[in-house]
Design a protein around this motif. Sequence first.
Motif, mmCIF file in Angstrom:
data_model
loop_
_atom_site.group_PDB
_atom_site.id
_atom_site.type_symbol
_atom_site.label_atom_id
_atom_site.label_comp_id
_atom_site.label_asym_id
_atom_site.label_seq_id
_atom_site.Cartn_x
_atom_site.Cartn_y
_atom_site.Cartn_z
ATOM 1 N N GLY A 188 0.894 -1.303 -0.030
ATOM 2 C CA GLY A 188 -0.046 0.032 0.105
ATOM 3 C C GLY A 188 0.928 1.078 0.055
ATOM 4 N N ARG A 189 0.151 2.228 0.570
ATOM 5 C CA ARG A 189 0.863 3.483 0.587
ATOM 6 C C ARG A 189 0.540 4.476 1.758
ATOM 7 N N VAL A 190 1.599 5.150 2.345
ATOM 8 C CA VAL A 190 1.279 6.232 3.289
ATOM 9 C C VAL A 190 1.861 7.361 2.914
ATOM 10 N N SER A 191 1.376 8.594 3.004
ATOM 11 C CA SER A 191 1.893 9.751 2.763
ATOM 12 C C SER A 191 1.389 11.008 3.644
ATOM 13 N N LEU A 192 2.232 12.176 3.702
ATOM 14 C CA LEU A 192 1.810 13.309 4.351
ATOM 15 C C LEU A 192 1.427 14.190 3.153
ATOM 16 N N GLN A 193 0.491 15.040 3.197
ATOM 17 C CA GLN A 193 0.213 16.001 2.336
ATOM 18 C C GLN A 193 -0.489 17.107 3.234
ATOM 19 N N SER A 194 -1.003 18.202 2.380
ATOM 20 C CA SER A 194 -1.395 19.425 2.943
ATOM 21 C C SER A 194 -0.283 19.922 3.875
ATOM 22 N N LEU A 195 0.770 19.819 3.841
ATOM 23 C CA LEU A 195 1.837 20.395 4.709
ATOM 24 C C LEU A 195 1.843 21.985 5.004
ATOM 25 N N ASN A 196 1.757 22.234 6.217
ATOM 26 C CA ASN A 196 1.884 23.488 6.785
ATOM 27 C C ASN A 196 3.007 23.501 7.687
ATOM 28 N N LEU A 197 4.265 23.963 7.003
ATOM 29 C CA LEU A 197 5.364 23.830 7.792
ATOM 30 C C LEU A 197 5.534 24.887 8.692
ATOM 31 N N ARG A 198 4.938 26.120 8.429
ATOM 32 C CA ARG A 198 5.051 26.963 9.427
ATOM 33 C C ARG A 198 4.086 26.611 10.750
ATOM 34 N N GLY A 199 2.868 26.186 10.615
ATOM 35 C CA GLY A 199 1.771 25.706 11.661
ATOM 36 C C GLY A 199 2.293 24.536 12.132
ATOM 37 N N GLY A 200 3.113 23.732 11.496
ATOM 38 C CA GLY A 200 3.643 22.297 12.005
ATOM 39 C C GLY A 200 2.286 21.320 11.697
ATOM 40 N N GLN A 201 1.668 21.501 10.830
ATOM 41 C CA GLN A 201 0.370 20.531 10.606
ATOM 42 C C GLN A 201 0.525 19.697 9.459
#
Length: 99
Positions: free
Chosen positions: A3-16
Motif C-alpha cells: 500500500g501507501r502512506v503519505s503526508l500531504q497539505s503540509l503547513n510547515l510554519r504551523g507544523g501541521q
Amino acid sequence: MLGRVSLQSLNLRGGQAEISYWVMPLARGAAVAPRAVTAATDWALGETGFHRIELGHSVANQASCRVAAKAGFEQEGIRRRALLHVDGWHDMHLHACTR
C-alpha cells in the motif's frame, strides 16, 4: 507492495499535515494500515517536528475509522458534505494526533 502512506497539505510554519493511506486488497485485515500510519505519524511528530497530524475519512468507511483509532488518532468531529465521491457528497470524520 502492500500500500501507501503519505503526508500531504503540509503547513510547515504551523507544523501541521494530513496523512493519507491505502492498502492493497490482499493485505487488508493484517494491520498494515495502522502500523504504517503509526510509523509515519511517530516520525512526523517526533523527528520532523510537526505538531499536529490530521486524518479524514468518509463516515461510511468504518475500516478507516478503526485504522485511525488503532493508530492513536482522536476523533474530533464531522465535516459535513466535505468531499465529493463518485456516489455524491460525503460527510467526513476528522481525527487528529498531536505532539
